[in-house]
Design an enzyme around this catalytic site. Structure first.
Site, PDB file in Angstrom:
ATOM      1  N   ASP A 249     129.113  93.471  93.812  1.00 31.67           N
ATOM      2  CA  ASP A 249     129.849  94.645  94.296  1.00 31.67           C
ATOM      3  C   ASP A 249     129.100  95.158  95.515  1.00 31.67           C
ATOM      4  OD1 ASP A 249     131.415  94.340  92.065  1.00 31.67           O
ATOM      5  OD2 ASP A 249     130.770  96.161  91.054  1.00 31.67           O
ATOM      6  N   ASP A 411     141.540  96.117  86.800  1.00 33.94           N
ATOM      7  CA  ASP A 411     140.570  97.141  86.384  1.00 33.94           C
ATOM      8  C   ASP A 411     141.196  97.998  85.286  1.00 33.94           C
ATOM      9  OD1 ASP A 411     138.616  96.470  88.425  1.00 33.94           O
ATOM     10  OD2 ASP A 411     139.941  97.437  89.866  1.00 33.94           O
TER      11      ASP A 411
HETATM   12  O1  1PR Z   1     141.681  97.677  94.918  1.00 35.37           O
HETATM   13  O2  1PR Z   1     142.102  95.511  96.040  1.00 35.37           O
HETATM   14  O3  1PR Z   1     140.802  97.271  97.186  1.00 35.37           O
HETATM   15  O4  1PR Z   1     139.867  96.036  95.275  1.00 35.37           O
HETATM   16  C1  1PR Z   1     138.746  96.792  94.952  1.00 35.37           C
HETATM   17  C2  1PR Z   1     137.862  95.911  94.108  1.00 35.37           C
HETATM   18  O5  1PR Z   1     136.613  96.576  93.933  1.00 35.37           O
HETATM   19  C3  1PR Z   1     138.438  95.631  92.747  1.00 35.37           C
HETATM   20  O6  1PR Z   1     138.262  94.264  92.440  1.00 35.37           O
HETATM   21  C4  1PR Z   1     137.601  96.497  91.810  1.00 35.37           C
HETATM   22  O7  1PR Z   1     137.361  95.818  90.593  1.00 35.37           O
HETATM   23  C5  1PR Z   1     136.296  96.649  92.566  1.00 35.37           C
HETATM   24  N1  1PR Z   1     135.653  97.964  92.345  1.00 35.37           N
HETATM   25  C6  1PR Z   1     136.040  99.135  92.881  1.00 35.37           C
HETATM   26  N2  1PR Z   1     135.203 100.104  92.495  1.00 35.37           N
HETATM   27  C7  1PR Z   1     134.270  99.546  91.723  1.00 35.37           C
HETATM   28  C8  1PR Z   1     133.138 100.228  91.102  1.00 35.37           C
HETATM   29  O8  1PR Z   1     132.367  99.639  90.343  1.00 35.37           O
HETATM   30  N3  1PR Z   1     132.984 101.509  91.370  1.00 35.37           N
HETATM   31  N4  1PR Z   1     133.834  97.292  90.951  1.00 35.37           N
HETATM   32  C9  1PR Z   1     134.560  98.193  91.621  1.00 35.37           C
HETATM   33  C10 1PR Z   1     134.271  96.723  89.893  1.00 35.37           C
HETATM   34  C11 1PR Z   1     133.594  95.426  88.221  1.00 35.37           C
HETATM   35  C12 1PR Z   1     133.184  94.043  88.201  1.00 35.37           C
HETATM   36  C13 1PR Z   1     131.774  93.940  87.698  1.00 35.37           C
HETATM   37  C14 1PR Z   1     131.951  93.446  86.302  1.00 35.37           C
HETATM   38  C15 1PR Z   1     130.719  92.876  85.687  1.00 35.37           C
HETATM   39  N5  1PR Z   1     133.194  96.060  89.409  1.00 35.37           N
HETATM   40  O9  1PR Z   1     133.366  93.388  89.366  1.00 35.37           O
HETATM   41  O10 1PR Z   1     131.113  93.100  88.552  1.00 35.37           O
HETATM   42  O11 1PR Z   1     132.444  94.510  85.500  1.00 35.37           O
HETATM   43  O12 1PR Z   1     129.761  93.836  85.545  1.00 35.37           O
HETATM   44  P1  1PR Z   1     128.623  93.719  84.434  1.00 35.37           P
HETATM   45  O13 1PR Z   1     128.364  92.265  84.240  1.00 35.37           O
HETATM   46  O14 1PR Z   1     127.425  94.383  85.051  1.00 35.37           O
HETATM   47  O15 1PR Z   1     129.133  94.406  83.227  1.00 35.37           O
HETATM   48  P2  1PR Z   1     141.181  96.669  95.867  1.00 35.37           P
END
Ligand code: 1PR
Length: 560
Positions: A249, A411
Site C-alpha cells: 500500500d 473492500d
Molecule cells: O478505489 O480503485 O482507487 O483503489 C484504491 C485501492 O486502495 C483499493 O484496492 C483499496 O483496497 C486500497 N486502499 C485504500 N485505502 C486503503 C487503506 O488501507 N487505508 N488499502 C487501502 C487496502 C488492503 C490490502 C492489504 C491487505 C493485507 N489495503 O491491500 O494489503 O488487507 O493486509 P494484511 O496482510 O496486513 O492484513 P480505487
C-alpha cells in the site's frame, strides 16, 4: 549481437521484456515500419491482448507478410503468448480472423467446467523432446526449459496437444485435465505460451539461451538423436502452483515522500499514547521493498495507491515512476491499483480509465486493479436491468488488454443481522463468528474510497457482475480482518469462490505461516496475499513457502 528487434504493436506491457533483455546484456530495437522486419537478424514477438486484435494490427500495419517472409528466411524468431498463438491457423477467440498459418491447428478456449479461467499463475512445462541450439562457437546451448522449473502463464486460450504436429512441440503443460502446448520449436522458430520475462530466473534462462544462440540462418539445430517423443499422459491432478503475493500500500507521508504503509483495518496512522492519530506509518520505499520480495520468492507484487481518490494529472501519477523502476529488476507480474477510473487533470483535460490503464501498462504493469470504480459500475449495471454499457473501465480495459489484465479489488466489511429477512436485498450468510450482539448472520457490504464509504451493494452482487463485465480476477480484501494478524476470512472467501469462475486472491489477516496453509486447505482460492507480516519482517516469504511445501501444497520454488 546486433539486429535484435522487438515486434510491438502497442497493446500492453512490453517494458518488462525489454528490461529482461537489457538485464541479460543485450540491446533491442523496436520495429517501427514493415521494412525493419526484414532488416532484423533476430525477432521477438511478444503478442499481448486478444488473438483477433493482434492479427488485425499486424495486417493494418502491413507487418503480417514481412513477418512470414522473415520466418521463411530461416532467421531466428521467438513468439511469446499471443506471439506463439499467431503462428497457428486461427483461434476460437476470434473465429473469423486468420492467423499466420505457419503451424497447422487452432487455438482453443480452456474448458471452464473443471477449473477457473484464465489459467493465470505458475505451472510446469514438460519438454517432450530435447532441443539444443548452437552458439557462434558451435557449442551446444540447451533451450533453457528445465525439468521441475515453473513459468508464469496468463491466458484463456491454448493449443491442445496434438500428435499430428509433434515435430513442432517442445513442451506441454497440464491445466485441469487438459494438456496443451506450452512451447514450440522447429528450425528457426521458437515460442512459449508462458511469459519468460515474468517467470523469474527460470524465464530469464530461456531468454538467455535464445539470445545467445547463433543468429545465422539455420544454425539452430534440433538434435535428432536426442528427440524422445513420448505422448504426455494426463495426471490425476495438474501441477498448477498456489501463488503468494506481496502487497504494497503506497501513499505520501506527512513529509511528501512516497512510502509503503500499512493500516489496521485501513487506518494507516500510528497510534499515539493519547490515542490521537499520529504520523502515517512508514514501512519502507516501494521500489526497494518490491525488489526484496522478488528476491525472497514472491510470485507477484501488487502496488495499491491508497490515496488515489485525490486528483492528479495523468502524467504525474505517482505510481508510474515506481512501476518503471520496479520493472527494471523485478521479473514477476506486477499489479497496480488505486485510481483506475476516468480522471480530469487540474487543467480540465479528460482522460478515460482506459488511457489511465494504458499509461500503467506501458510503465511495466501487467494488471490493473479497480476498486471504487467497479462498485459504481456495478451499481449502474444493476440499476439498468443488467444491461452492459460497454463503456465502463472494466469493459473497455478488458476489451483492449484482455480480461487477465483486469483485477477487481474488493473492500468489504461485515454487517451483522439477526435473520436473512432483515436484509432481503442482500446475499446473507450464516456465520460461525456472531456479531457483537450475538447476531448469527451477516452480509458483506462493499465500500469505496478506501473503505471510507459503505454502499448499498454486497460482495456477491459485485463479483458476479464484474465477472460478466469481463474482469479476470478478484482481489478479495476484508476490512474486518485487515492488519489484525488473525487469519483470512474463510467464510467470505468460500462464498465468493462459489459465486465466480475467475481466479480469486485471498487477502487481509495473514499473521503466521499457518494462515496461508489454512486458506489453501479450507478454500480453493488460487492465491494468498499479505502485507503487514512481510513488511515488518515477521515472516519471510521463504518461510511461508517452506511451510506450505511441507504440507504438500504446491508452490513455486525459487529458481536461481
Ligand atoms: O478505489 O480503485 O482507487 O483503489 C484504491 C485501492 O486502495 C483499493 O484496492 C483499496 O483496497 C486500497 N486502499 C485504500 N485505502 C486503503 C487503506 O488501507 N487505508 N488499502 C487501502 C487496502 C488492503 C490490502 C492489504 C491487505 C493485507 N489495503 O491491500 O494489503 O488487507 O493486509 P494484511 O496482510 O496486513 O492484513 P480505487
Amino acid at each position: 549481437m546486433g539486429g535484435l528487434y522487438l515486434l510491438d504493436y502497442g497493446a500492453g506491457n512490453v517494458r518488462s521484456l525489454v528490461n529482461a533483455v537489457n538485464k541479460l546484456g543485450y540491446e533491442i530495437e523496436w520495429i517501427k515500419e514493415p521494412g525493419d522486419i526484414l532488416k532484423a537478424e533476430k525477432l521477438i514477438f511478444p503478442g499481448v491482448g486478444a488473438f483477433g486484435s493482434a492479427m488485425q494490427l499486424l495486417v493494418e500495419k502491413n507487418y503480417a507478410e514481412p513477418l512470414k517472409q522473415f520466418i521463411a528466411s530461416g532467421k531466428q524468431f521467438m513468439g511469446i503468448c499471443v506471439g506463439l498463438q499467431a503462428l497457428f491457423e486461427g483461434s476460437e477467440e476470434n473465429p473469423n480472423i486468420s492467423g499466420l498459418g505457419i503451424i497447422p491447428g487452432t487455438v482453443k478456449l480452456f474448458n471452464k467446467d473443471d477449473k477457473v479461467v484464465p489459467h493465470m499463475g505458475w505451472n510446469e512445462a514438460n519438454c517432450i523432446k530435447e532441443i539444443k541450439y548452437k552458439n557462434e562457437l558451435g557449442q551446444d546451448i540447451h533451450c533453457g526449459i528445465k525439468p521441475g522449473s515453473v513459468y508464469y502463464f496468463v491466458h484463456s486460450y491454448a493449443v491442445p496437444y496434438n500428435q499430428k504436429i509433434k515435430e513442432w512441440i517442445l513442451s506441454t503443460t497440464q491445466y485441469g485435465d487438459e494438456i496443451f502446448i506450452s512451447s514450440i520449436q522447429k528450425d528457426n522458430v521458437f515460442g512459449t505460451q508462458f511469459h519468460p520475462e515474468k517467470s523469474g530466473y527460470a524465464g530469464l534462462r530461456i531468454l538467455k539461451s535464445f539470445l545467445e544462440s547463433s543468429g545465422n540462418n539455420n544454425l539452430v539445430v534440433v538434435d535428432d538423436k536426442k528427440i524422445i517423443m513420448k505422448n504426455p499422459t494426463i495426471l490425476p491432478k495438474d501441477r498448477f502452483r498456489k501463488r503468494i503475493i506481496a502487497c504494497l500500500d503506497v501513499r505520501t507521508n506527512d513529509h511528501g515522500d512516497l512510502v509503503v504503509t500499512k493500516g489496521d483495518q485501513y487506518d494507516v496512522r500510528e497510534r499515539t499514547t493519547d490515542n490521537t492519530n499520529g504520523q502515517v506509518r512508514n514501512l519502507g520505499k516501494p521500489v526497494d521493498l518490491a525488489r526484496r520480495y522478488f528476491d525472497e520468492g514472491a510470485d507477484e507484487i501488487t502496488f495499491l495507491n491508497i490515496t488515489s481518490f485525490r486528483n492528479c494529472p495523468l502524467v504525474d501519477l505517482p505510481m508510474l515512476e515506481i512501476l518503471k523502476r520496479t520493472s527494471e529488476t523485478v521479473f514477476v507480474p506486477l499489479t497496480i491499483g488505486g485510481g483506475i477510473r476516468d480522471i480530469i487533470d487540474p487543467d480540465g483535460k479528460f482522460h478515460s480509465a482506459l488511457e489511465v490503464a494504458g499509461e500503467y501498462f506501458r510503465s511495466g504493469a501487467d494488471k490493473v486493479s479497480i476498486g471504487s470504480d467497479a462498485v459504481y459500475a456495478v451499481e449502474n449495471y444493476l440499476a439498468n436491468n443488467k444491461i452492459l454499457s460497454g463503456r465502463t473501465a472494466i469493459e473497455t480495459i478488458a476489451h483492449a488488454y484482455g480480461s487477465q489484465a483486469v483485477v477487481i479489488s474488493v473492500d468489504p466489511k461485515r454487517i451483522y443481522v439477526n435473520s436473512p429477512d432483515d436484509e432481503p436485498n442482500h446475499h446473507v450468510i450464516k456465520t460461525s463468528y456472531p456479531g457483537p450482539n450475538g447476531e448469527p448472520w451477516c452480509w458483506y457490504q462493499c465500500t469505496v474510497k478506501g473503505g471510507r464509504e459503505g454502499r448499498d451493494i454486497d460482495v456477491h452482487q459485485l463479483v458476479t457482475s464484474c465477472e460478466v463485465m469481463g474482469a479476470g480476477e478478484i482481489l478479495l480484501n476484508c476490512m474486518d480482518k485487515d492488519g489484525t494478524n488473525s487469519g483470512y476470512d474463510l467464510e467470505l472467501i468460500n462464498d465468493v469462490k462459489k459465486a465466480v469462475r475467475i481466479p480469486v486472491i485471498a487477502s487481509s489477516g495473514a499473521g503466521k505461516e499457518d494462515h496461508f496453509a489454512e486458506v489453501f486447505a479450507k478454500t480453493n482460492v488460487e492465491a494468498a496475499l499479505a502485507a503487514g507480516i512481510f513488511h515488518r519482517r515477521e515472516i519471510p516469504i521463504k518461510h511461508v513457502k517452506n511451510y506450505l511445501k511441507e504440507r504438500y501444497i504446491l508452490i513455486r520454488d525459487e529458481d536461481p
